[in-house]
Design a protein around this motif. Structure first.
Motif, PDB file in Angstrom:
ATOM      1  N   UNK A 262     162.071  50.312  95.410  1.00 45.36           N
ATOM      2  CA  UNK A 262     163.147  51.165  95.901  1.00 45.36           C
ATOM      3  C   UNK A 262     164.427  50.355  95.994  1.00 45.36           C
ATOM      4  N   UNK A 263     165.481  50.845  95.367  1.00 44.53           N
ATOM      5  CA  UNK A 263     166.778  50.188  95.411  1.00 44.53           C
ATOM      6  C   UNK A 263     167.483  50.475  96.740  1.00 44.53           C
TER       7      UNK A 263
ATOM      8  N   UNK B  10     165.864  50.878  88.761  1.00 41.64           N
ATOM      9  CA  UNK B  10     165.718  51.094  87.315  1.00 41.64           C
ATOM     10  C   UNK B  10     165.684  52.572  86.941  1.00 41.64           C
ATOM     11  N   UNK B  11     166.382  53.410  87.731  1.00 44.74           N
ATOM     12  CA  UNK B  11     166.481  54.836  87.427  1.00 44.74           C
ATOM     13  C   UNK B  11     167.941  55.228  87.443  1.00 44.74           C
ATOM     14  N   UNK B  12     168.289  56.273  86.746  1.00 44.25           N
ATOM     15  CA  UNK B  12     169.644  56.793  86.753  1.00 44.25           C
ATOM     16  C   UNK B  12     169.703  57.956  87.725  1.00 44.25           C
ATOM     17  N   UNK B  13     170.662  57.915  88.641  1.00 40.79           N
ATOM     18  CA  UNK B  13     170.850  59.005  89.601  1.00 40.79           C
ATOM     19  C   UNK B  13     172.309  59.426  89.566  1.00 40.79           C
ATOM     20  N   UNK B  14     172.588  60.619  90.061  1.00 43.59           N
ATOM     21  CA  UNK B  14     173.961  61.125  90.073  1.00 43.59           C
ATOM     22  C   UNK B  14     174.237  61.819  91.394  1.00 43.59           C
TER      23      UNK B  14
END
Length: 54
Positions: A7-8, A39-43
């Motif tokens: 978890x970032x 390592x995921x893209x979120x917006x």
């Protein structure tokens, strides 16, 4: 734990309130929790002027 499960950022019970001109308070968020995985893209999506950059 593998790198894909890390978890970032973890946010728990976030509350945001604003003072109103009449002296009262407006609670915009009450108890919001979320995790942002590494390592995921979120917006973050919202209307123009809604405070996304604050």
């Amino acid at each position: 734990m593998s790198n894909q499960n890390k978890t970032l950022l973890s946010v728990r019970n976030l509350r945001v309130s604003f003072r109103q001109e009449d002296g009262g308070r407006f609670e915009a968020l009450k108890g919001v929790s979320f995790d942002i995985p590494a390592h995921r893209t979120v917006a973050l999506v919202g209307e123009s002027g809604s405070g996304k950059s604050r």
